[in-house]
Design a protein around this motif. Sequence first.
Motif, PDB file in Angstrom:
ATOM      1  N   ASP A  65     102.068 130.549 -13.469  1.00  0.00           N
ATOM      2  CA  ASP A  65     101.164 130.456 -14.212  1.00  0.00           C
ATOM      3  C   ASP A  65     100.690 132.216 -14.326  1.00  0.00           C
ATOM      4  O   ASP A  65     100.171 132.017 -15.230  1.00  0.00           O
ATOM      5  CB  ASP A  65      99.532 130.959 -13.379  1.00  0.00           C
ATOM      6  CG  ASP A  65      99.283 129.488 -12.734  1.00  0.00           C
ATOM      7  OD1 ASP A  65      99.816 128.716 -13.753  1.00  0.00           O
ATOM      8  OD2 ASP A  65      98.471 129.529 -12.126  1.00  0.00           O
ATOM      9  N   ASP A  66     101.500 133.401 -13.716  1.00  0.00           N
ATOM     10  CA  ASP A  66     102.074 134.343 -14.507  1.00  0.00           C
ATOM     11  C   ASP A  66     102.954 134.778 -15.226  1.00  0.00           C
ATOM     12  O   ASP A  66     102.517 135.659 -15.776  1.00  0.00           O
ATOM     13  CB  ASP A  66     102.699 135.105 -13.027  1.00  0.00           C
ATOM     14  CG  ASP A  66     103.286 135.059 -12.620  1.00  0.00           C
ATOM     15  OD1 ASP A  66     104.289 133.786 -12.768  1.00  0.00           O
ATOM     16  OD2 ASP A  66     104.271 136.228 -11.651  1.00  0.00           O
ATOM     17  N   LYS A  88     102.514 131.974 -18.279  1.00  0.00           N
ATOM     18  CA  LYS A  88     102.322 131.436 -18.956  1.00  0.00           C
ATOM     19  C   LYS A  88     101.712 132.127 -19.867  1.00  0.00           C
ATOM     20  O   LYS A  88     100.680 132.984 -20.076  1.00  0.00           O
ATOM     21  CB  LYS A  88     100.787 130.799 -18.149  1.00  0.00           C
ATOM     22  CG  LYS A  88     100.139 129.131 -19.356  1.00  0.00           C
ATOM     23  CD  LYS A  88      98.898 128.392 -18.996  1.00  0.00           C
ATOM     24  CE  LYS A  88      98.600 127.739 -19.891  1.00  0.00           C
ATOM     25  NZ  LYS A  88      97.559 127.037 -19.440  1.00  0.00           N
ATOM     26  N   HIS A  92     107.645 126.719 -17.834  1.00  0.00           N
ATOM     27  CA  HIS A  92     106.403 127.640 -17.423  1.00  0.00           C
ATOM     28  C   HIS A  92     105.438 128.151 -17.800  1.00  0.00           C
ATOM     29  O   HIS A  92     104.487 128.570 -17.429  1.00  0.00           O
ATOM     30  CB  HIS A  92     107.525 128.625 -15.933  1.00  0.00           C
ATOM     31  CG  HIS A  92     108.220 128.006 -14.727  1.00  0.00           C
ATOM     32  ND1 HIS A  92     107.880 127.853 -14.072  1.00  0.00           N
ATOM     33  CD2 HIS A  92     109.720 127.381 -14.376  1.00  0.00           C
ATOM     34  CE1 HIS A  92     108.415 127.188 -13.023  1.00  0.00           C
ATOM     35  NE2 HIS A  92     109.551 127.706 -13.566  1.00  0.00           N
ATOM     36  N   GLY A  93     105.042 128.110 -18.564  1.00  0.00           N
ATOM     37  CA  GLY A  93     104.411 127.743 -20.219  1.00  0.00           C
ATOM     38  C   GLY A  93     105.109 128.911 -20.710  1.00  0.00           C
ATOM     39  O   GLY A  93     103.908 129.650 -21.739  1.00  0.00           O
TER      40      GLY A  93
END
Length: 201
Positions: A3-4, A6, A30-31
């Motif tokens: 998430d970090d 994204k 991973h976005g």
Amino acid sequence: MLDDLKGKVVLVTGGSTGIGAEVAKSFGAHGAKVMVHYNASEADAKAVVDAITSKGGTAQMVKGDVMDRSQPAKIIAATLKAFGRIDVLVNNAGGMLGRKPLAELTDEQYDKVMDLNAWSVLAFTREVAPIMQKQGGGNIINTTSIAARNGGGGGAVLGVGGAVAGTSRNWANPGTADIAATTASTGRNPRMIVLHRHPRA
């Protein structure tokens, strides 16, 4: 997904083939928003971009010869124009440019090897550092050869690996405390990657 990552913007030099291509695709998975840099491998760069976007990711590509003194600033400017910021710089562009014993190495070849593998790292880092500092921080990842540690075989890229690692270590001082630096040393075995996160002074 991490998430970090994204929404983070990642510029990968030499991102069209080999390690650079896999790094770019991994960030995209991973976005992260990825700018894939290439020089001659346009079709390969497009394939990397397509691999990211086909899975719902965001990616663009930018061409430039990193040995050309004018290109690093232009490549970074193109990334800023596309995404508005740069959170991660992966200095991956590099190569052997042929194998020669030291005794046969010409000044011209030495200059080209150093420009491609060492000067480009300095140039991109120098351009992107103030941008990251204004943003409040960032990460710089420099890929180099395991030859920086073991000397390599015939035709190894001389002291390039040490120069790249030295550039990374330069960020381990109070003046650049908001920018993290990591050196990734790769070997002939594609699974051999030695990571060195440079500590702060």
